[in-house]
Write a protein that holds these residues in place. Structure first.
Motif, PDB file in Angstrom:
ATOM      1  N   ALA A   1       0.834  -1.204   0.000  1.00 12.88           N
ATOM      2  CA  ALA A   1       0.000   0.000   0.000  1.00 12.88           C
ATOM      3  C   ALA A   1       0.868   1.253   0.000  1.00 12.88           C
ATOM      4  O   ALA A   1       0.540   2.249  -0.666  1.00 12.88           O
ATOM      5  CB  ALA A   1      -0.936  -0.009   1.208  1.00 12.88           C
ATOM      6  N   ALA A   2       1.986   1.217   0.713  1.00 14.31           N
ATOM      7  CA  ALA A   2       2.891   2.367   0.748  1.00 14.31           C
ATOM      8  C   ALA A   2       3.566   2.556  -0.607  1.00 14.31           C
ATOM      9  O   ALA A   2       3.780   3.690  -1.048  1.00 14.31           O
ATOM     10  CB  ALA A   2       3.943   2.184   1.842  1.00 14.31           C
ATOM     11  N   PHE A   3       3.903   1.451  -1.278  1.00 13.88           N
ATOM     12  CA  PHE A   3       4.474   1.553  -2.623  1.00 13.88           C
ATOM     13  C   PHE A   3       3.495   2.245  -3.567  1.00 13.88           C
ATOM     14  O   PHE A   3       3.883   3.098  -4.381  1.00 13.88           O
ATOM     15  CB  PHE A   3       4.818   0.165  -3.155  1.00 13.88           C
ATOM     16  N   VAL A   4       2.239   1.887  -3.464  1.00  8.61           N
ATOM     17  CA  VAL A   4       1.217   2.513  -4.305  1.00  8.61           C
ATOM     18  C   VAL A   4       1.128   4.005  -4.004  1.00  8.61           C
ATOM     19  O   VAL A   4       1.034   4.831  -4.915  1.00  8.61           O
ATOM     20  CB  VAL A   4      -0.145   1.824  -4.112  1.00  8.61           C
ATOM     21  N   ARG A   5       1.187   4.369  -2.731  1.00  3.02           N
ATOM     22  CA  ARG A   5       1.170   5.799  -2.374  1.00  3.02           C
ATOM     23  C   ARG A   5       2.378   6.518  -2.971  1.00  3.02           C
ATOM     24  O   ARG A   5       2.277   7.660  -3.431  1.00  3.02           O
ATOM     25  CB  ARG A   5       1.170   5.973  -0.853  1.00  3.02           C
ATOM     26  N   LEU A   6       3.520   5.830  -2.960  1.00  4.32           N
ATOM     27  CA  LEU A   6       4.737   6.416  -3.520  1.00  4.32           C
ATOM     28  C   LEU A   6       4.551   6.699  -5.005  1.00  4.32           C
ATOM     29  O   LEU A   6       4.895   7.785  -5.492  1.00  4.32           O
ATOM     30  CB  LEU A   6       5.909   5.455  -3.296  1.00  4.32           C
ATOM     31  N   ALA A   7       3.998   5.746  -5.736  1.00  6.25           N
ATOM     32  CA  ALA A   7       3.778   5.924  -7.168  1.00  6.25           C
ATOM     33  C   ALA A   7       2.697   6.957  -7.455  1.00  6.25           C
ATOM     34  O   ALA A   7       2.711   7.609  -8.502  1.00  6.25           O
ATOM     35  CB  ALA A   7       3.414   4.583  -7.808  1.00  6.25           C
ATOM     36  N   MET A   8       1.773   7.124  -6.525  1.00  5.86           N
ATOM     37  CA  MET A   8       0.694   8.099  -6.693  1.00  5.86           C
ATOM     38  C   MET A   8       1.122   9.517  -6.323  1.00  5.86           C
ATOM     39  O   MET A   8       0.388  10.469  -6.543  1.00  5.86           O
ATOM     40  CB  MET A   8      -0.501   7.707  -5.813  1.00  5.86           C
ATOM     41  N   GLY A   9       2.298   9.655  -5.710  1.00  5.85           N
ATOM     42  CA  GLY A   9       2.718  10.967  -5.236  1.00  5.85           C
ATOM     43  C   GLY A   9       1.981  11.389  -3.986  1.00  5.85           C
ATOM     44  O   GLY A   9       1.821  12.579  -3.717  1.00  5.85           O
ATOM     45  N   ARG A  10       1.582  10.429  -3.173  1.00  6.89           N
ATOM     46  CA  ARG A  10       0.784  10.731  -1.980  1.00  6.89           C
ATOM     47  C   ARG A  10       1.566  10.332  -0.728  1.00  6.89           C
ATOM     48  O   ARG A  10       1.109   9.590   0.124  1.00  6.89           O
ATOM     49  CB  ARG A  10      -0.558  10.015  -2.070  1.00  6.89           C
ATOM     50  N   HIS A  11       2.777  10.872  -0.646  1.00  9.13           N
ATOM     51  CA  HIS A  11       3.667  10.609   0.474  1.00  9.13           C
ATOM     52  C   HIS A  11       3.761  11.870   1.326  1.00  9.13           C
ATOM     53  O   HIS A  11       3.453  12.974   0.864  1.00  9.13           O
ATOM     54  CB  HIS A  11       5.052  10.207  -0.032  1.00  9.13           C
ATOM     55  N   SER A  12       4.212  11.719   2.555  1.00 12.38           N
ATOM     56  CA  SER A  12       4.248  12.859   3.474  1.00 12.38           C
ATOM     57  C   SER A  12       5.623  13.492   3.597  1.00 12.38           C
ATOM     58  O   SER A  12       5.814  14.391   4.411  1.00 12.38           O
ATOM     59  CB  SER A  12       3.754  12.427   4.868  1.00 12.38           C
ATOM     60  N   ILE A  13       6.583  13.037   2.809  1.00  9.74           N
ATOM     61  CA  ILE A  13       7.896  13.694   2.746  1.00  9.74           C
ATOM     62  C   ILE A  13       8.210  13.958   1.275  1.00  9.74           C
ATOM     63  O   ILE A  13       7.695  13.265   0.388  1.00  9.74           O
ATOM     64  CB  ILE A  13       9.022  12.860   3.391  1.00  9.74           C
ATOM     65  N   PRO A  14       9.054  14.946   0.975  1.00 12.41           N
ATOM     66  CA  PRO A  14       9.423  15.201  -0.419  1.00 12.41           C
ATOM     67  C   PRO A  14      10.172  14.015  -1.019  1.00 12.41           C
ATOM     68  O   PRO A  14      10.960  13.353  -0.343  1.00 12.41           O
ATOM     69  CB  PRO A  14      10.326  16.436  -0.326  1.00 12.41           C
ATOM     70  N   VAL A  15       9.915  13.762  -2.295  1.00 11.13           N
ATOM     71  CA  VAL A  15      10.590  12.690  -3.013  1.00 11.13           C
ATOM     72  C   VAL A  15      11.229  13.274  -4.276  1.00 11.13           C
ATOM     73  O   VAL A  15      10.566  13.959  -5.054  1.00 11.13           O
ATOM     74  CB  VAL A  15       9.622  11.552  -3.395  1.00 11.13           C
ATOM     75  N   VAL A  16      12.520  13.005  -4.464  1.00 14.37           N
ATOM     76  CA  VAL A  16      13.254  13.438  -5.653  1.00 14.37           C
ATOM     77  C   VAL A  16      13.540  12.210  -6.502  1.00 14.37           C
ATOM     78  O   VAL A  16      14.011  11.187  -6.000  1.00 14.37           O
ATOM     79  CB  VAL A  16      14.577  14.132  -5.277  1.00 14.37           C
ATOM     80  N   GLY A  17      13.234  12.294  -7.797  1.00 11.02           N
ATOM     81  CA  GLY A  17      13.515  11.205  -8.709  1.00 11.02           C
ATOM     82  C   GLY A  17      14.744  11.514  -9.539  1.00 11.02           C
ATOM     83  O   GLY A  17      14.825  12.573 -10.163  1.00 11.02           O
ATOM     84  N   ALA A  18      15.714  10.603  -9.541  1.00 14.03           N
ATOM     85  CA  ALA A  18      16.916  10.747 -10.359  1.00 14.03           C
ATOM     86  C   ALA A  18      16.822   9.723 -11.480  1.00 14.03           C
ATOM     87  O   ALA A  18      17.133   8.547 -11.287  1.00 14.03           O
ATOM     88  CB  ALA A  18      18.175  10.524  -9.524  1.00 14.03           C
TER      89      ALA A  18
END
Length: 257
Positions: free
Chosen positions: A87-104
């Protein structure tokens, strides 16, 4: 925390930045059960750790960030992933996380790999990277990519990317706003890490940081639909063949690449 060098997902820390690196370069960093669970667990850990302020996603090698989910890694497609890490992986892919995420984006990102990358708040791309949903060239739906691309860029370029099945270059992705910066292949990670460190140094209001998490937890219907999409990618034979065609370096309609 750091994984063994032979692991499919490498996790590490650089100050307040948690780094998650997809580590299957020989298989175009295509996602396995272990990698999906690991990414979800990493997000859970990062969100729970006050010393982690940014999550940085990247891939091993200099050709491909991620080619999507590898059907060959799922021997029983009916028994798909469940539980908090998934479920957390899905949130990550949805952009629904509570910390900033940078993609390289160290290389090309397609299909589910592009969906995962689009969950990032900002994307740094290699000049050699390409992006797209080649499955549509086989008459298949890009699935969850519809919403994420539409949220990132203007309608016209989004529709073209989603429906053409063609891959766009890093410079084209920059022009339409899909990525924030394009840099030399050997500078992608350092550029992304420098940005992540700058973001991590900014004092954040804990209440403001927690708000996206509260919103994410309330939209259970949308989460369920997204979970179903990732399940269908594995359970549908034609979708699986579309991913395999890219992994085997065939074009979207079967031609060699």
């Amino acid at each position: 925390m750091t994984s063994a060098d032979g692991a499919e997902l490498l996790l590490g820390r650089h100050g307040h930045v948690m780094i998650a690196r997809l580590n299957r370069p020989a298989s175009r960093n295509a996602l396995t059960r272990t990698m999906i669970d690991g990414l979800g667990a990493a997000l859970i850990a990062a969100e729970a750790d006050p010393t982690v302020r940014v999550l940085l996603l990247t891939g091993a090698g200099d050709r491909v960030f991620c080619a999507g989910t590898d059907p060959r890694a799922f021997t029983d497609r009916a028994d798909f992933l469940t539980g908090p890490p998934y479920a957390a992986f899905v949130r990550l892919a949805m952009g629904r996380h509570s910390i900033p995420v940078v993609g390289a984006a160290n290389g090309t990102a397609v299909s589910g790999g592009l969906e995962l990358l689009l969950g990032s708040d900002v994307i740094i791309a290699s000049a050699t990277a390409k992006f797209g949903f080649p499955a549509t060239g086989r008459g298949l739906s890009p699935g969850g990519g519809n919403a994420r691309v539409g949220a990132k860029i203007a309608l016209g370029p989004a529709v073209a990317l989603l429906l053409s099945g063609e891959l766009i270059t890093a410079e084209q992705a920059l022009r339409v706003g899909l990525v924030a910066t394009v840099t030399a292949p050997d500078e992608v990670f350092e550029t992304a890490l420098a940005l992540a460190e700058t973001m991590a140094a900014v004092p954040l209001d804990p209440d403001a940081v927690d708000e996206p998490a509260r919103v994410a937890r309330t939209d259970t219907a949308r989460d369920t639909r997204r979970l179903s999409h990732w399940q269908s990618v594995i359970s549908t034979e034609s979708d699986a063949d579309g991913v395999l065609s890219f992994l085997d370096e065939r074009g979207p309609r079967g031609e060699d690449r």
